[in-house]
Design a protein around this motif. Structure first.
Motif, PDB file in Angstrom:
ATOM      1  N   UNK A  98      19.305 -44.817  -5.985  1.00 56.46           N
ATOM      2  CA  UNK A  98      19.296 -43.487  -6.608  1.00 56.46           C
ATOM      3  C   UNK A  98      20.374 -43.433  -8.360  1.00 56.46           C
ATOM      4  N   UNK A  99      20.846 -44.354  -8.489  1.00 54.10           N
ATOM      5  CA  UNK A  99      21.690 -44.279  -9.813  1.00 54.10           C
ATOM      6  C   UNK A  99      20.603 -44.474 -11.234  1.00 54.10           C
ATOM      7  N   UNK A 100      21.598 -43.729 -12.270  1.00 54.96           N
ATOM      8  CA  UNK A 100      20.634 -43.580 -13.308  1.00 54.96           C
ATOM      9  C   UNK A 100      21.417 -44.437 -14.004  1.00 54.96           C
ATOM     10  N   UNK A 101      20.624 -45.570 -14.675  1.00 54.89           N
ATOM     11  CA  UNK A 101      21.997 -46.393 -15.174  1.00 54.89           C
ATOM     12  C   UNK A 101      22.280 -46.772 -16.557  1.00 54.89           C
ATOM     13  N   UNK A 102      22.815 -46.512 -17.038  1.00 51.17           N
ATOM     14  CA  UNK A 102      23.341 -46.081 -19.123  1.00 51.17           C
ATOM     15  C   UNK A 102      23.730 -47.928 -19.565  1.00 51.17           C
ATOM     16  N   UNK A 103      22.606 -48.101 -20.558  1.00 52.37           N
ATOM     17  CA  UNK A 103      23.236 -49.066 -21.233  1.00 52.37           C
ATOM     18  C   UNK A 103      23.128 -48.733 -22.499  1.00 52.37           C
ATOM     19  N   UNK A 104      24.610 -50.003 -22.946  1.00 50.68           N
ATOM     20  CA  UNK A 104      24.816 -49.353 -24.610  1.00 50.68           C
ATOM     21  C   UNK A 104      24.847 -50.831 -25.520  1.00 50.68           C
ATOM     22  N   UNK A 105      23.448 -50.531 -26.780  1.00 55.40           N
ATOM     23  CA  UNK A 105      23.616 -52.136 -26.936  1.00 55.40           C
ATOM     24  C   UNK A 105      24.318 -52.263 -28.758  1.00 55.40           C
ATOM     25  N   UNK A 106      24.844 -53.369 -29.185  1.00 57.60           N
ATOM     26  CA  UNK A 106      25.207 -53.315 -30.039  1.00 57.60           C
ATOM     27  C   UNK A 106      24.357 -54.557 -31.400  1.00 57.60           C
ATOM     28  N   UNK A 107      24.265 -54.538 -32.380  1.00 56.83           N
ATOM     29  CA  UNK A 107      23.803 -55.732 -33.531  1.00 56.83           C
ATOM     30  C   UNK A 107      24.497 -56.421 -33.060  1.00 56.83           C
ATOM     31  N   UNK A 108      23.522 -57.737 -32.566  1.00 57.72           N
ATOM     32  CA  UNK A 108      23.999 -58.836 -31.508  1.00 57.72           C
ATOM     33  C   UNK A 108      25.043 -59.556 -32.431  1.00 57.72           C
ATOM     34  N   UNK A 170      13.028 -48.550 -12.143  1.00 56.03           N
ATOM     35  CA  UNK A 170      12.256 -48.093 -13.328  1.00 56.03           C
ATOM     36  C   UNK A 170      12.352 -47.231 -14.515  1.00 56.03           C
ATOM     37  N   UNK A 171      11.621 -47.816 -15.075  1.00 55.11           N
ATOM     38  CA  UNK A 171      12.308 -47.156 -16.803  1.00 55.11           C
ATOM     39  C   UNK A 171      12.696 -46.135 -17.311  1.00 55.11           C
ATOM     40  N   UNK A 172      12.272 -45.316 -16.563  1.00 60.51           N
ATOM     41  CA  UNK A 172      12.926 -43.465 -16.356  1.00 60.51           C
ATOM     42  C   UNK A 172      14.138 -42.813 -16.053  1.00 60.51           C
ATOM     43  N   UNK A 173      15.115 -44.733 -15.585  1.00 61.30           N
ATOM     44  CA  UNK A 173      16.396 -44.014 -14.746  1.00 61.30           C
ATOM     45  C   UNK A 173      16.715 -45.113 -15.631  1.00 61.30           C
ATOM     46  N   UNK A 174      16.845 -46.283 -16.625  1.00 57.39           N
ATOM     47  CA  UNK A 174      17.811 -46.792 -17.079  1.00 57.39           C
ATOM     48  C   UNK A 174      17.305 -46.295 -19.054  1.00 57.39           C
ATOM     49  N   UNK A 175      19.077 -45.702 -19.284  1.00 60.70           N
ATOM     50  CA  UNK A 175      18.944 -44.985 -21.003  1.00 60.70           C
ATOM     51  C   UNK A 175      19.825 -46.025 -21.411  1.00 60.70           C
ATOM     52  N   UNK A 176      19.197 -46.221 -22.528  1.00 58.22           N
ATOM     53  CA  UNK A 176      19.426 -47.472 -23.054  1.00 58.22           C
ATOM     54  C   UNK A 176      20.492 -46.761 -25.280  1.00 58.22           C
ATOM     55  N   UNK A 177      21.107 -46.467 -25.377  1.00 54.65           N
ATOM     56  CA  UNK A 177      21.650 -46.061 -26.529  1.00 54.65           C
ATOM     57  C   UNK A 177      22.095 -47.177 -27.667  1.00 54.65           C
ATOM     58  N   UNK A 178      22.243 -46.880 -28.856  1.00 54.31           N
ATOM     59  CA  UNK A 178      23.071 -47.883 -29.493  1.00 54.31           C
ATOM     60  C   UNK A 178      24.206 -47.521 -29.965  1.00 54.31           C
ATOM     61  N   UNK A 179      25.331 -48.550 -30.160  1.00 57.69           N
ATOM     62  CA  UNK A 179      26.851 -48.191 -29.801  1.00 57.69           C
ATOM     63  C   UNK A 179      26.545 -47.288 -31.601  1.00 57.69           C
ATOM     64  N   UNK A 180      25.884 -48.299 -32.576  1.00 57.56           N
ATOM     65  CA  UNK A 180      25.880 -47.424 -34.070  1.00 57.56           C
ATOM     66  C   UNK A 180      25.597 -46.067 -34.229  1.00 57.56           C
ATOM     67  N   UNK A 181      24.993 -45.946 -33.226  1.00 59.99           N
ATOM     68  CA  UNK A 181      25.092 -44.149 -33.486  1.00 59.99           C
ATOM     69  C   UNK A 181      26.150 -43.348 -32.788  1.00 59.99           C
ATOM     70  N   UNK A 182      26.676 -44.131 -32.044  1.00 57.65           N
ATOM     71  CA  UNK A 182      27.936 -43.433 -31.381  1.00 57.65           C
ATOM     72  C   UNK A 182      29.087 -43.588 -32.864  1.00 57.65           C
ATOM     73  N   UNK A 183      29.576 -44.987 -33.034  1.00 57.33           N
ATOM     74  CA  UNK A 183      29.796 -44.806 -33.856  1.00 57.33           C
ATOM     75  C   UNK A 183      30.227 -43.869 -35.207  1.00 57.33           C
ATOM     76  N   UNK A 184      29.262 -44.085 -35.140  1.00 55.73           N
ATOM     77  CA  UNK A 184      28.617 -42.755 -36.751  1.00 55.73           C
ATOM     78  C   UNK A 184      29.338 -41.843 -36.471  1.00 55.73           C
ATOM     79  N   UNK A 185      28.534 -41.287 -35.176  1.00 54.57           N
ATOM     80  CA  UNK A 185      29.221 -40.128 -35.410  1.00 54.57           C
ATOM     81  C   UNK A 185      29.602 -39.720 -33.825  1.00 54.57           C
ATOM     82  N   UNK A 186      30.883 -39.808 -33.558  1.00 55.06           N
ATOM     83  CA  UNK A 186      31.344 -40.003 -31.752  1.00 55.06           C
ATOM     84  C   UNK A 186      31.355 -38.532 -31.553  1.00 55.06           C
TER      85      UNK A 186
END
Length: 329
Positions: A98-108, A170-186
């Motif tokens: 039942x896990x919610x998966x969090x994945x942060x990505x960054x410009x490669x 299931x894609x509804x339980x996989x949450x993808x975020x961009x590191x650049x957004x976090x870095x710009x406004x922590x």
């Protein structure tokens, strides 16, 4: 909602989340990295037991937060050609379905340069091109290809692993975020992130200070020279003579020098990638980046439909300012 499993990637601020953010959450319990590694990475693929993993995680895993970037695979070995990355996803599903998966990505490209800088900080001696393409000099049957897996560009083609997790959870339980957004406004990002997952945390007491800034050019060259006198701690390197204790001493000296600010500004992506190499890498990652953009657009639309979407600025170009956010390279 189930447990939150933040799997990385490397160089996307996971250490800040591990050290400062998740331990301050009051309505969930954060499981330390060592425990997560014991649960999911200590056993071989043919010996992994989900019941044993749950025992490591302790009581009430459904209210837990896990954060370990090596769940996506090793930074300098490409997740063993993606095999470990893929297998760990299956381990998480079998242990915490039942896990919610969090994945942060960054410009490669930014992530790759940061990975090389981390390689140098970790004892590496080779230049960027040798780090990226050193295996190309080996014959197809060279034993080094099997005995010592090396850097792999495909590790940063994030959409492949994201798609794999989408298929498992299931894609509804996989949450993808961009590191650049976090870095710009922590602070803004952290507030929105906490609201998204219902995390009770007092952001006023979070340490937002910079940690582990990138090396300056003089210190980068100094680090590579100093690393010739230790065989630690990366596999793919040269060394002249091993001086016991030198690795730890040299790291402390470099950190102190880098923290003093007397040796120039921290290096950014554009300082280290020439135009030809940048174009080559952009071309390599372009198909995956288009698919990733589509995946993020789908996520935004889906959350909009539920009234829970939290928007962050989406930059058309990679963010490569020299000032460091709380996330580190």
């Amino acid at each position: 909602m189930g447990p939150i499993v933040h799997i990385g990637y490397h160089k996307t601020g996971t250490t800040w989340f591990q050290d400062r953010f998740y331990p301050a959450v009051r309505n969930r319990h954060y499981i330390p990295r060592a425990t997560v590694r014991a649960a999911f990475l200590a056993r071989g693929a043919l010996h992994f037991d989900p019941a044993e993993a749950r025992t490591h995680l302790g009581e009430a895993p459904e209210q837990a937060i896990l954060c370990e970037e090596n769940l996506t695979g090793g930074l300098h070995n490409g997740g063993l050609a993606g095999n470990l990355s893929k297998d760990v996803a299956d381990r998480i599903l079998r242990t915490l379905p039942q896990a919610q998966i969090v994945i942060f990505v960054r410009d490669p490209l930014s992530a790759i340069v940061s990975a090389w800088l981390q390689y140098v900080k970790g004892g590496g001696t080779f230049g960027l091109r040798r780090y990226l393409f050193g295996r190309d000099r080996l014959s197809p049957l060279a034993p080094e290809r099997d005995e010592a897996p090396g850097f792999n560009l495909d590790h940063f083609d994030y959409v492949r692993l994201i798609t794999h997790y989408d298929g498992l959870f299931g894609p509804e339980r996989v949450h993808v975020f961009r590191y650049e957004d976090f870095r710009a406004d922590p602070r803004g990002f952290a507030a929105a992130y906490a609201a998204r997952f219902g995390l009770d945390i007092d952001l006023a007491h979070i340490d937002w200070g910079t940690r582990n800034p990138s090396l300056s050019l003089p210190l980068l060259w100094l680090a590579r020279a100093m690393n010739l006198f230790t065989r630690r701690a990366v596999a793919d390197k040269s060394w002249l003579v091993h001086i016991p204790g030198w690795y730890g001493l040299s790291r402390r000296m470099l950190r102190r020098a880098n923290g003093s600010g007397r040796f120039g500004r921290p290096l950014g992506m554009r300082d280290l990638l020439d135009d030809a190499l940048a174009a080559r890498l952009r071309s390599h990652f372009a198909p995956g980046e288009r698919l990733l953009a589509a995946r993020l657009q789908w996520q935004a639309r889906n959350e909009d439909a539920e009234g829970t979407v939290l928007r962050w600025r989406q930059r058309p170009l990679p963010y490569d300012g020299h000032a460091q956010s709380p996330a580190h390279r």
